[in-house]
Each structure stands twice: as structure tokens, then as C-alpha cells.
Motif scaffolding. Structure first.
Motif, PDB file in Angstrom:
ATOM      1  N   GLN A  19      72.429  71.046 -17.330  1.00  0.00           N
ATOM      2  CA  GLN A  19      71.396  70.159 -16.828  1.00  0.00           C
ATOM      3  C   GLN A  19      70.435  70.870 -15.884  1.00  0.00           C
ATOM      4  N   ALA A  20      70.736  72.114 -15.524  1.00  0.00           N
ATOM      5  CA  ALA A  20      69.910  72.813 -14.546  1.00  0.00           C
ATOM      6  C   ALA A  20      68.586  73.248 -15.152  1.00  0.00           C
ATOM      7  N   ALA A  21      67.539  73.283 -14.317  1.00  0.00           N
ATOM      8  CA  ALA A  21      66.232  73.724 -14.778  1.00  0.00           C
ATOM      9  C   ALA A  21      66.163  75.244 -14.841  1.00  0.00           C
ATOM     10  N   GLN A  22      66.924  75.916 -13.992  1.00  0.00           N
ATOM     11  CA  GLN A  22      66.891  77.368 -13.980  1.00  0.00           C
ATOM     12  C   GLN A  22      68.187  77.913 -13.401  1.00  0.00           C
ATOM     13  N   LEU A  23      68.399  79.177 -13.646  1.00  0.00           N
ATOM     14  CA  LEU A  23      69.571  79.842 -13.090  1.00  0.00           C
ATOM     15  C   LEU A  23      69.190  81.249 -12.662  1.00  0.00           C
ATOM     16  N   HIS A  24      70.045  81.855 -11.849  1.00  0.00           N
ATOM     17  CA  HIS A  24      69.890  83.234 -11.419  1.00  0.00           C
ATOM     18  C   HIS A  24      71.151  84.004 -11.765  1.00  0.00           C
ATOM     19  N   VAL A  25      71.008  85.313 -11.847  1.00  0.00           N
ATOM     20  CA  VAL A  25      72.134  86.191 -12.150  1.00  0.00           C
ATOM     21  C   VAL A  25      72.294  87.203 -11.027  1.00  0.00           C
ATOM     22  N   LEU A  26      73.535  87.509 -10.690  1.00  0.00           N
ATOM     23  CA  LEU A  26      73.837  88.523  -9.690  1.00  0.00           C
ATOM     24  C   LEU A  26      74.797  89.536 -10.302  1.00  0.00           C
ATOM     25  N   ALA A  27      74.374  90.792 -10.398  1.00  0.00           N
ATOM     26  CA  ALA A  27      75.225  91.848 -10.942  1.00  0.00           C
ATOM     27  C   ALA A  27      76.182  92.337  -9.862  1.00  0.00           C
ATOM     28  N   TRP A  28      77.437  92.564 -10.227  1.00  0.00           N
ATOM     29  CA  TRP A  28      78.419  93.003  -9.237  1.00  0.00           C
ATOM     30  C   TRP A  28      78.169  94.437  -8.791  1.00  0.00           C
ATOM     31  N   ASN A  29      77.703  95.289  -9.710  1.00  0.00           N
ATOM     32  CA  ASN A  29      77.487  96.694  -9.354  1.00  0.00           C
ATOM     33  C   ASN A  29      76.267  97.247 -10.082  1.00  0.00           C
ATOM     34  N   GLU A  30      75.928  98.493  -9.796  1.00  0.00           N
ATOM     35  CA  GLU A  30      74.755  99.132 -10.388  1.00  0.00           C
ATOM     36  C   GLU A  30      74.890  99.279 -11.899  1.00  0.00           C
ATOM     37  N   ALA A  31      76.107  99.568 -12.358  1.00  0.00           N
ATOM     38  CA  ALA A  31      76.321  99.750 -13.796  1.00  0.00           C
ATOM     39  C   ALA A  31      75.957  98.498 -14.571  1.00  0.00           C
ATOM     40  N   ILE A  32      76.329  97.328 -14.046  1.00  0.00           N
ATOM     41  CA  ILE A  32      75.981  96.067 -14.708  1.00  0.00           C
ATOM     42  C   ILE A  32      74.490  95.772 -14.547  1.00  0.00           C
ATOM     43  N   ALA A  33      73.937  96.074 -13.375  1.00  0.00           N
ATOM     44  CA  ALA A  33      72.514  95.819 -13.133  1.00  0.00           C
ATOM     45  C   ALA A  33      71.625  96.604 -14.092  1.00  0.00           C
ATOM     46  N   ASP A  34      72.097  97.757 -14.557  1.00  0.00           N
ATOM     47  CA  ASP A  34      71.301  98.603 -15.448  1.00  0.00           C
ATOM     48  C   ASP A  34      71.410  98.204 -16.925  1.00  0.00           C
ATOM     49  N   ARG A  35      72.242  97.240 -17.224  1.00  0.00           N
ATOM     50  CA  ARG A  35      72.452  96.882 -18.624  1.00  0.00           C
ATOM     51  C   ARG A  35      71.334  95.975 -19.159  1.00  0.00           C
ATOM     52  N   LYS A  36      71.183  95.924 -20.484  1.00  0.00           N
ATOM     53  CA  LYS A  36      70.173  95.100 -21.135  1.00  0.00           C
ATOM     54  C   LYS A  36      70.813  93.795 -21.577  1.00  0.00           C
ATOM     55  N   LEU A  37      70.582  92.757 -20.775  1.00  0.00           N
ATOM     56  CA  LEU A  37      71.199  91.462 -21.020  1.00  0.00           C
ATOM     57  C   LEU A  37      70.136  90.372 -21.058  1.00  0.00           C
TER      58      LEU A  37
END
Length: 236
Positions: A19-37
Motif C-alpha cells: 500500500q506504500a507510495a514509495q520505498l527506500h533501500v539501505l545496503a548493508w555494505n559497499e559490496a551490496i551498494a555496488d550491485r545492479k539491482l
């Protein structure tokens, strides 16, 4: 981190219509932050939005999701199945969560390499001027600020601490819950501000000479958030 605890927590999430209009994502570490998702919904991969500005110390760019979106999932573009198609990970968000924050954690046992933990990031549950503490040490702890004790259980269950008052310094300590008479695992002076929201992960220290626990702070500034929303509202 304890994979068993996470598995139990994640399995308790029931698949429902978002039901949410938007969401945010938080990567646990740099390796996840660099991924293409990306966040995808519906059939196929055409209805997907890349996760932009992923970072281990800040929320990603907001991702708008249509009301009643079905088959919500995380599209993993940097890993493929045996037939060459991108992998995906189901994303289940309880209807009680109106402003989801998707914490992406490493999962070496999964082909996609990640697993989501859904947090309620709404101002109703996480107000300005408060600390939201998540214990990653695996041991029940007690957070003491000034003369107040707050139990912080193990198991990734968020606990909100609201010190109150305007900008000020406050004495803080971390104790093992099993014996509060032992010396604290950590003690320091923290600055409290009513215009900040701080998501605080209590993690095991990598350097035991500096202490037994360490912290990962994800800080939001109210003025910055309001300016970003005003800028977004002006865009066509």
C-alpha cells in the motif's frame, strides 16, 4: 549476525498487497551498494525501477510503487539463471508498513547473494529526535542514557529510544543485559538533536582493543529531507 534468527524473522513476513507510495533501500555494505539491482512488480521485467544511490550509510533514492502492485520483487541484474535470465528475490511487505525501508543483507547461501529485512521507516514509528537501535551482536544488551535503561534484545528487533529535550550532550553506555553490575561494554558522550533521526546498528567490534561493540549510524537530517522533498515536488 545469526542466519537462523534472520531466517525466522523473514519467514514471519506475510505476502500482502503493498500500500506504500514509495520505498527506500539501505545496503548493508559497499559490496551490496555496488550491485545492479532494481525493484520490479507485475509480470516480466519491464515494470522495474533501478535502485539508485545505494549506500551503506544512507537511504537510496526513493522508488515509487503503484498502489496494489503485485508480484513485488528485487530484480538482480548482475546475476543470471542457467537460461540467462536475471535472477529475482520476492519482496514481501506487511500491510501495516506504510513507509518501507528495505535493508539488504549479505546471504552467501543464496544464489542472489542477498536477503531483505523490511523495516517500518514511517515518522509515526520513528520520530525526529529519536534513536532506532538494532542489536546485531547476538547478545541481549541494555542501552543506558543519562539515568535511563532500555533493553535492546538480540534478533534484529528495532527499539526506539527518545531522549527528549533540545540539542544537548548525554552520557551513554552499553551493558550486557545478563549482568548490569559488570563494567559497561561501551561508554561515551553522544550529542542529541531533535532535528535528526538516527538508525543505530550495534555491531561486534572488529578491534577488541577499542571495545567489544561498535556502531553503524544511519542519520537523517530533517532540513535536508524537507529540501529534497520540496525539490522533488517541483519536478514535472
Amino acid at each position: 549476525m545469526r542466519s537462523t534468527t534472520l531466517a525466522l524473522l523473514l519467514s514471519s513476513l506475510t505476502a500482502v498487497t503493498l500500500q506504500a507510495a514509495q520505498l527506500h533501500v539501505l545496503a548493508w555494505n559497499e559490496a551490496i551498494a555496488d550491485r545492479k539491482l532494481a525493484i520490479a512488480h507485475g509480470g516480466g521485467d519491464k515494470k522495474s525501477t533501478p535502485i539508485l544511490r545505494m549506500h551503506p550509510f544512507a537511504r537510496s533514492a526513493p522508488i515509487k510503487i503503484p498502489a496494489a502492485a503485485e508480484n513485488l520483487r528485487i530484480l538482480v541484474s548482475d546475476r543470471s539463471s542457467e537460461d540467462g535470465k536475471p535472477l529475482h528475490l520476492p519482496l514481501e511487505i506487511p500491510s501495516t508498513i506504510k513507509r518501507p525501508l528495505i535493508l539488504l543483507l549479505p546471504d552467501n547461501q543464496s544464489t542472489v547473494g542477498i536477503k531483505p529485512l523490511v523495516l517500518d521507516d514511517s515518522l509515526t514509528n520513528f520520530r525526529w529526535g529519536s534513536l532506532r537501535m538494532i542489536n546485531v551482536t547476538g547478545k541481549p544488551l541494555v542501552f543506558r542514557y543519562d539515568q535511563n535503561n532500555v533493553a535492546i534484545p538480540a534478533g534484529w528487533k528495532p527499539v526506539v529510544v527518545t531522549p527528549g529535550g533540545k540539542k544537548r550532550n548525554m552520557a551513554v553506555s552499553i551493558f550486557l543485559r545478563e549482568n548490569l553490575k559488570l563494567p559497561p561494554l561501551y561508554s561515551s558522550i553522544w550529542k542529541h538533536r531533535e532535528d535528526l533521526r538516527q538508525l543505530v546498528f550495534i555491531v561486534p567490534s572488529k578491534n577488541k582493543e577499542r571495545g567489544y561493540v561498535d556502531f553503524k549510524f544511519i542519520t537523517e537530517n530533517r532540513a535536508v529531507v524537507q529540501a529534497q522533498r520540496a525539490e522533488a515536488a517541483m519536478k514535472p
